[in-house]
Design an enzyme around this catalytic site. Sequence first.
Site, mmCIF file in Angstrom:
data_model
loop_
_atom_site.group_PDB
_atom_site.id
_atom_site.type_symbol
_atom_site.label_atom_id
_atom_site.label_comp_id
_atom_site.label_asym_id
_atom_site.label_seq_id
_atom_site.Cartn_x
_atom_site.Cartn_y
_atom_site.Cartn_z
ATOM 1 C CG MET A 1 34.999 -51.479 46.855
ATOM 2 S SD MET A 1 33.306 -51.537 46.268
ATOM 3 C CE MET A 1 32.577 -52.497 47.583
ATOM 4 C CG MET B 1 31.340 -49.074 49.150
ATOM 5 S SD MET B 1 30.203 -48.460 47.911
ATOM 6 C CE MET B 1 29.723 -50.007 47.106
ATOM 7 C CB SER C 1 26.097 -57.624 46.405
ATOM 8 O OG SER C 1 26.283 -56.385 47.040
ATOM 9 C CG ASP D 1 31.172 -57.084 42.746
ATOM 10 O OD1 ASP D 1 29.958 -56.933 42.537
ATOM 11 O OD2 ASP D 1 31.772 -56.598 43.734
ATOM 12 C CG MET E 1 35.858 -54.238 40.819
ATOM 13 S SD MET E 1 34.574 -54.901 41.891
ATOM 14 C CE MET E 1 33.189 -53.821 41.529
ATOM 15 C CG HIS F 1 29.937 -59.470 47.375
ATOM 16 N ND1 HIS F 1 31.223 -59.865 47.095
ATOM 17 C CD2 HIS F 1 29.877 -58.162 47.053
ATOM 18 C CE1 HIS F 1 31.912 -58.834 46.608
ATOM 19 N NE2 HIS F 1 31.112 -57.783 46.577
ATOM 20 C CG HIS G 1 34.402 -55.841 47.218
ATOM 21 N ND1 HIS G 1 33.560 -55.534 46.163
ATOM 22 C CD2 HIS G 1 35.605 -55.295 46.911
ATOM 23 C CE1 HIS G 1 34.235 -54.829 45.254
ATOM 24 N NE2 HIS G 1 35.471 -54.666 45.690
ATOM 25 C CG ASP H 1 29.600 -54.599 47.813
ATOM 26 O OD1 ASP H 1 30.694 -55.001 47.395
ATOM 27 O OD2 ASP H 1 28.508 -54.915 47.288
HETATM 28 C C1 DX5 Z 1 29.855 -52.260 43.419
HETATM 29 C C2 DX5 Z 1 29.835 -53.399 44.443
HETATM 30 C C3 DX5 Z 1 29.027 -54.530 43.960
HETATM 31 C C4 DX5 Z 1 27.565 -54.213 43.829
HETATM 32 C C5 DX5 Z 1 26.974 -55.136 42.833
HETATM 33 O O1 DX5 Z 1 30.655 -51.250 43.892
HETATM 34 O O2 DX5 Z 1 31.150 -53.863 44.701
HETATM 35 O O3 DX5 Z 1 29.206 -55.675 44.780
HETATM 36 O O4 DX5 Z 1 26.873 -54.326 45.021
HETATM 37 O O5 DX5 Z 1 25.668 -54.727 42.594
HETATM 38 P P1 DX5 Z 1 24.943 -55.027 41.219
HETATM 39 O O6 DX5 Z 1 24.922 -56.516 41.057
HETATM 40 O O7 DX5 Z 1 23.608 -54.413 41.391
HETATM 41 O O8 DX5 Z 1 25.778 -54.370 40.134
HETATM 42 ZN ZN ZN Z 2 31.356 -55.900 45.668
#
Ligand code: DX5
Ligand code: ZN
Length: 225
Positions: free
Chosen positions: A67, A36, A7, A174, A136, A32, A65, A34
């Site tokens: 969010m 947000m 990620s 994840d 998750m 990956h 991903h 993320d």
């Molecule tokens: C959390 C994200 C994850 C995160 C994982 O909200 O969706 O993808 O980056 O990071 P680690 O592996 O550090 O928990």
């Molecule tokens: Zn993620």
Amino acid sequence: MIQIAPSILSADFSRLGEEVRAVEAAGADLLHVDVMDGHFVPNLTIGPPVVEALKRCATVPLDVHLMIADPDRYLAEFAEAGSAYLTVHAEACPHLHRTVQAIRERGCRPGVALNPATPLEPIEWVMEDLDLILIMSVNPGFGGQGFIPSVLKKIETLRDLLKKRGAKAVIEVDGGIKVGNAAEVARAGAEILVSGSGVFGTPDYRATIAAMRSEAAKGKEVRKG
Ligand code: DX5
Ligand code: ZN
């Protein structure tokens, strides 16, 4: 083979291109990404322009991903930016079936994510339409949180359900995945392991990804069924 998806949330954003090349050279299968929005989760990260920039330097598929609240508004932009997998949260989609079809129509592989407290029910009647189900193992919003162990049972239940239904979606997990717990996550049924701080927080990405892959293979080996 279990796939490893670093990620980039935990990468050094001032050197994003270099970081992408480094994890790819170290053996990453997917990248990956993320996204947000400060509404669905209490953090803000990146949007379509950064995904598009990642697409220009990455050679492995982008596993995006989302969010974000109301993801339907942004599917076209993230698809055009170069997402391979495009994953939305079930909790953010009142018309999940429609959203999944919209992702497929835009040429991406549809994924649905479930928060740790969300049961499997929201995906029960769309699972045949999915390429990926993201379980998750932390509450989304931040990298570097601890793995929630009760999720292991949920992964096992999902695996059994997919098998029973003959559905082909892969299980991705994840949050809080490190070399030390990769085996149990794979044993439960994960096929793609996302790891942010577990990869980018270590000095030697290649050694870490190799160790994670070998632990995951051991876990898969002892998986029942
Ligand atoms: C959390 C994200 C994850 C995160 C994982 O909200 O969706 O993808 O980056 O990071 P680690 O592996 O550090 O928990
Ligand atoms: Zn993620």
